[in-house]
Design an enzyme around this catalytic site. Sequence first.
Site, PDB file in Angstrom:
ATOM      1  N   CYS A  79       0.847  -1.197   0.000  1.00  0.00           N
ATOM      2  CA  CYS A  79       0.000   0.000   0.000  1.00  0.00           C
ATOM      3  C   CYS A  79       0.876   1.239   0.000  1.00  0.00           C
ATOM      4  O   CYS A  79       1.793   1.368   0.821  1.00  0.00           O
ATOM      5  CB  CYS A  79      -0.910  -0.019   1.229  1.00  0.00           C
ATOM      6  N   CYS A  82       0.408   3.119   3.573  1.00  0.00           N
ATOM      7  CA  CYS A  82       0.864   2.607   4.877  1.00  0.00           C
ATOM      8  C   CYS A  82       1.903   1.501   4.796  1.00  0.00           C
ATOM      9  O   CYS A  82       2.410   1.058   5.823  1.00  0.00           O
ATOM     10  CB  CYS A  82      -0.328   2.144   5.704  1.00  0.00           C
ATOM     11  N   CYS A 127      -7.166  -1.465   1.396  1.00  0.00           N
ATOM     12  CA  CYS A 127      -6.063  -1.912   2.227  1.00  0.00           C
ATOM     13  C   CYS A 127      -6.648  -2.279   3.588  1.00  0.00           C
ATOM     14  O   CYS A 127      -7.393  -1.491   4.183  1.00  0.00           O
ATOM     15  CB  CYS A 127      -5.025  -0.800   2.378  1.00  0.00           C
ATOM     16  N   CYS A 130      -5.116   0.397   6.426  1.00  0.00           N
ATOM     17  CA  CYS A 130      -5.460   1.823   6.494  1.00  0.00           C
ATOM     18  C   CYS A 130      -6.789   2.159   5.827  1.00  0.00           C
ATOM     19  O   CYS A 130      -7.252   3.293   5.919  1.00  0.00           O
ATOM     20  CB  CYS A 130      -4.357   2.685   5.900  1.00  0.00           C
ATOM     21  N   CYS A 151      -8.476  -5.833  -9.887  1.00  0.00           N
ATOM     22  CA  CYS A 151      -8.100  -4.747 -10.789  1.00  0.00           C
ATOM     23  C   CYS A 151      -7.709  -3.558  -9.910  1.00  0.00           C
ATOM     24  O   CYS A 151      -8.570  -2.893  -9.332  1.00  0.00           O
ATOM     25  CB  CYS A 151      -9.289  -4.426 -11.691  1.00  0.00           C
TER      26      CYS A 151
END
Length: 164
Positions: A79, A82, A127, A130, A151
């Site tokens: 991510c 984070c 995510c 976060c 995707c």
Amino acid sequence: MKKILPFLLAVFIISCQGNAQKDQKEAQDKQEEFEVSKTEEEWKAELTDAEYRVLRKAATEPSFSSPLNDIKEPGTFVCAACGNELYETEHKFMSGTGWPSFDRAIEGGVAYGTDSKLGYQRNEVHCARCGGHLGHVFDDGPRETTGKRHCINGVAMDFEPKEK
């Protein structure tokens, strides 16, 4: 008829306010359920404009714009907000859609929700650490593996090559 119109207008206004308040409450609840939680001002200060639009406002980057589309070397996609591990290169495939696509996520790396922004319900991917918007998951992935196509917006991720 003259009395019905104001009544219907009042009902419509009240229902719109109720939905807006409900959506705002759901957004606040969503923010509180993730390990990493920051204010919008903190996210804006830490992320690029493009990352902020995608990760925090659920925008979509232009197709075929991400350099992550071409990555084939072993490693982990994390991510961009984070650093949470999301996807491994070994589960990446070329979908032809213009966005990095994976047939599965790292266990515990992503969370799922839904959105109806296009007028129909889609499975949204976030995510798990976060809550940042990553993209969507569809049922048109490789049949020989999971049948899923995650995707994912490239701008929502960074790539960490596997150490040799």
